[in-house]
Scaffold this motif. Sequence first.
Motif, PDB file in Angstrom:
ATOM      1  N   SER A 299       0.849  -1.205   0.000  1.00  0.00           N
ATOM      2  CA  SER A 299       0.000   0.000   0.000  1.00  0.00           C
ATOM      3  C   SER A 299       0.882   1.252   0.000  1.00  0.00           C
ATOM      4  O   SER A 299       0.662   2.185  -0.772  1.00  0.00           O
ATOM      5  CB  SER A 299      -0.911   0.034   1.230  1.00  0.00           C
ATOM      6  N   LEU A 300       1.882   1.257   0.891  1.00  0.00           N
ATOM      7  CA  LEU A 300       2.767   2.414   0.987  1.00  0.00           C
ATOM      8  C   LEU A 300       3.532   2.632  -0.321  1.00  0.00           C
ATOM      9  O   LEU A 300       3.680   3.762  -0.793  1.00  0.00           O
ATOM     10  CB  LEU A 300       3.758   2.215   2.144  1.00  0.00           C
ATOM     11  N   TYR A 301       3.978   1.546  -0.910  1.00  0.00           N
ATOM     12  CA  TYR A 301       4.695   1.630  -2.186  1.00  0.00           C
ATOM     13  C   TYR A 301       3.796   2.301  -3.229  1.00  0.00           C
ATOM     14  O   TYR A 301       4.207   3.234  -3.930  1.00  0.00           O
ATOM     15  CB  TYR A 301       5.103   0.226  -2.640  1.00  0.00           C
TER      16      TYR A 301
ATOM     17  N   TYR B 123      12.634   5.637  12.037  1.00  0.00           N
ATOM     18  CA  TYR B 123      11.537   5.322  11.124  1.00  0.00           C
ATOM     19  C   TYR B 123      11.578   3.849  10.768  1.00  0.00           C
ATOM     20  O   TYR B 123      12.609   3.184  10.885  1.00  0.00           O
ATOM     21  CB  TYR B 123      11.670   6.147   9.835  1.00  0.00           C
ATOM     22  N   TRP B 124      10.455   3.356  10.292  1.00  0.00           N
ATOM     23  CA  TRP B 124      10.448   1.987   9.774  1.00  0.00           C
ATOM     24  C   TRP B 124      11.285   1.960   8.494  1.00  0.00           C
ATOM     25  O   TRP B 124      11.183   2.859   7.651  1.00  0.00           O
ATOM     26  CB  TRP B 124       9.017   1.514   9.499  1.00  0.00           C
ATOM     27  N   VAL B 125      12.095   0.921   8.376  1.00  0.00           N
ATOM     28  CA  VAL B 125      13.145   0.844   7.358  1.00  0.00           C
ATOM     29  C   VAL B 125      12.703   1.151   5.928  1.00  0.00           C
ATOM     30  O   VAL B 125      13.497   1.647   5.125  1.00  0.00           O
ATOM     31  CB  VAL B 125      13.803  -0.553   7.376  1.00  0.00           C
TER      32      VAL B 125
ATOM     33  N   SER C 239       4.828   3.405  16.803  1.00  0.00           N
ATOM     34  CA  SER C 239       5.931   3.344  15.844  1.00  0.00           C
ATOM     35  C   SER C 239       6.692   2.025  15.871  1.00  0.00           C
ATOM     36  O   SER C 239       6.896   1.422  16.913  1.00  0.00           O
ATOM     37  CB  SER C 239       6.916   4.484  16.175  1.00  0.00           C
ATOM     38  N   ASN C 240       7.093   1.621  14.713  1.00  0.00           N
ATOM     39  CA  ASN C 240       8.148   0.626  14.544  1.00  0.00           C
ATOM     40  C   ASN C 240       9.371   1.445  14.148  1.00  0.00           C
ATOM     41  O   ASN C 240       9.306   2.145  13.135  1.00  0.00           O
ATOM     42  CB  ASN C 240       7.768  -0.344  13.414  1.00  0.00           C
ATOM     43  N   PRO C 241      10.454   1.486  14.894  1.00  0.00           N
ATOM     44  CA  PRO C 241      10.888   0.532  15.902  1.00  0.00           C
ATOM     45  C   PRO C 241      10.718   0.949  17.363  1.00  0.00           C
ATOM     46  O   PRO C 241      11.072   0.164  18.236  1.00  0.00           O
ATOM     47  CB  PRO C 241      12.392   0.475  15.622  1.00  0.00           C
TER      48      PRO C 241
ATOM     49  N   LEU D 131      -3.705  -6.285   8.113  1.00  0.00           N
ATOM     50  CA  LEU D 131      -4.019  -7.361   9.056  1.00  0.00           C
ATOM     51  C   LEU D 131      -2.786  -8.098   9.567  1.00  0.00           C
ATOM     52  O   LEU D 131      -2.893  -8.979  10.411  1.00  0.00           O
ATOM     53  CB  LEU D 131      -4.976  -8.355   8.387  1.00  0.00           C
ATOM     54  N   SER D 132      -1.601  -7.731   9.052  1.00  0.00           N
ATOM     55  CA  SER D 132      -0.391  -8.470   9.414  1.00  0.00           C
ATOM     56  C   SER D 132      -0.179  -8.566  10.917  1.00  0.00           C
ATOM     57  O   SER D 132       0.153  -9.623  11.440  1.00  0.00           O
ATOM     58  CB  SER D 132       0.843  -7.797   8.801  1.00  0.00           C
ATOM     59  N   LYS D 133      -0.352  -7.433  11.601  1.00  0.00           N
ATOM     60  CA  LYS D 133       0.006  -7.402  13.019  1.00  0.00           C
ATOM     61  C   LYS D 133      -1.192  -7.724  13.895  1.00  0.00           C
ATOM     62  O   LYS D 133      -1.095  -8.558  14.794  1.00  0.00           O
ATOM     63  CB  LYS D 133       0.568  -6.026  13.395  1.00  0.00           C
ATOM     64  N   CYS D 134      -2.343  -7.090  13.639  1.00  0.00           N
ATOM     65  CA  CYS D 134      -3.454  -7.228  14.589  1.00  0.00           C
ATOM     66  C   CYS D 134      -4.155  -8.584  14.455  1.00  0.00           C
ATOM     67  O   CYS D 134      -4.829  -9.022  15.380  1.00  0.00           O
ATOM     68  CB  CYS D 134      -4.434  -6.087  14.445  1.00  0.00           C
TER      69      CYS D 134
HETATM   70  N1  PMP Z   1       4.365  -0.432   8.426  1.00  0.00           N
HETATM   71  C1  PMP Z   1       5.095  -0.738   9.501  1.00  0.00           C
HETATM   72  C2  PMP Z   1       5.385   0.321  10.487  1.00  0.00           C
HETATM   73  C3  PMP Z   1       5.581  -2.033   9.693  1.00  0.00           C
HETATM   74  O1  PMP Z   1       6.308  -2.332  10.768  1.00  0.00           O
HETATM   75  C4  PMP Z   1       5.308  -2.995   8.723  1.00  0.00           C
HETATM   76  C5  PMP Z   1       5.949  -4.330   8.941  1.00  0.00           C
HETATM   77  N2  PMP Z   1       5.484  -5.377   8.487  1.00  0.00           N
HETATM   78  C6  PMP Z   1       4.523  -2.646   7.616  1.00  0.00           C
HETATM   79  C7  PMP Z   1       4.077  -1.347   7.502  1.00  0.00           C
HETATM   80  C8  PMP Z   1       4.174  -3.584   6.526  1.00  0.00           C
HETATM   81  O2  PMP Z   1       3.389  -4.634   6.925  1.00  0.00           O
HETATM   82  P1  PMP Z   1       2.756  -5.660   5.892  1.00  0.00           P
HETATM   83  O3  PMP Z   1       3.309  -5.364   4.547  1.00  0.00           O
HETATM   84  O4  PMP Z   1       3.124  -7.001   6.391  1.00  0.00           O
HETATM   85  O5  PMP Z   1       1.268  -5.420   5.938  1.00  0.00           O
END
Ligand code: PMP
Length: 417
Positions: free
Chosen positions: A102-104, A123-125, A173-175, A236-239
């Motif tokens: 999505s971000l891409y 920031y996230w990498v 935030s990640n990290p 949905l990856s995390k939750c």
């Molecule tokens: N945003 C953040 C802050 C993340 O840590 C991650 C890590 N997976 C993602 C987006 C992307 O997650 P995914 O592509 O698995 O939905």
Amino acid sequence: MQTSSRANRIQPSPTLAVTAKAKQMKAEGIDVVSFGAGEPDFDTPDHIKMAAIKALASGDTKYTPSSGTLQLRKAVCRKLQEENGLEYEPAQIIVSCGAKHSLYNIFQAMLNPGDEVVIPAPYWVSYPDQVLLADGKPVIISAGDSSKFKISPQQLREAMTDNTVAVVINSPSNPTGATYSPDALRELAEVILEHPTAVAISDEIYEKIVYDGREVVSIASVLPEMKERTVVVNGLSKCASMTGWRMGYAASVKSLAAAMDKIQSQSTSNPTSFIQPACIVALEQSRDFVNMMVEAFDQRRRRITELLNDIPGLTMDLPEGAFYAFANASGVMGKTFNGVTVNNSGELSGYLLDHAKVAVVPGNGFGLDTHIRLSYATSMENIEEGLRRIKEALAYNASHSSHTHCAVRRWGGWKNG
Ligand code: PMP
Ligand code: GLU
């Protein structure tokens, strides 16, 4: 064969690289404790898996609309309305193969060459590299431990120019786990609104993973004008612990959604067909599951914070959200352990992997080279064992000095200083 300057200007994802390296070492029979992977260690709940199995068995195996099925986009709209107080139509939702995708798509659909995107560090990498891939210019502003890793409105104001197209907000935030309060987000939103066309890209993927009753809101909801000026990113990856499924979504104004859809239709097409009905189930029925995970993460968060602070040279405050420990390791930089001098986060991570068989992610990929990231989405046993190994690997090597007692005191001095 030629490789493009576009490909050459970015780095491979360091989080994925560390995770892959740890997995490879394990496959070779090496006993590695991995704090690399940024993914919950719980399995996807059965009721979600069953929904995908049912969809597969009933022939849900064909192309869907590139932005996802109407039913799924309606379910995303319901989620955003009920949980975030944000009203969208299905035409404003694009479902993609993970929030990373999505971000891409957002950066590809939004940026022209030289456009600036403000990214708070740590920031996230993937943010800076995705901006570079879209010919944009990352503008990094930094917030360290002393400001609890949160930028101030003044910092944001100084970083924004007439070329600023977007500001990335990632709360929690990640990290670092840093989570902005509604008031703090409102102050940042006010700065963004000072620029007539700048927008917030709000990565809310950790919204449900917060501790101590902290309130999490979307920056899109803090001022009436902000919704039109925000792209909400979630997934949905995390939750729902669905990292391998690859489902993420973005909600924005229709013009940006249409541009993203166009790009997606010419690249990956739709997200996988038979996961989509299961994603509806996950959006609607994972509250108990996420609450259970957060309870477990909370205990691990407390324990890992305690154990990290017990290691001379490492310090960390209790993280506010997500499932990462982002530890300040400046106290060990420049020191020599078992004949290895560690001068930066990459060298420290390399040393820990070689000598302690513990995988951590170096902070340089997150924009802070004095730190290391440990994901505590792993068992309590791994946390105890991994931190025991790190402590041992970073113990003062008594052979450097004949005055052991003095050495012990010196370590205490680093910590307090
Ligand atoms: N945003 C953040 C802050 C993340 O840590 C991650 C890590 N997976 C993602 C987006 C992307 O997650 P995914 O592509 O698995 O939905
Ligand atoms: N986002 C997770 C992390 O930071 C998963 C890896 C990735 O997508 O980069 O570890």
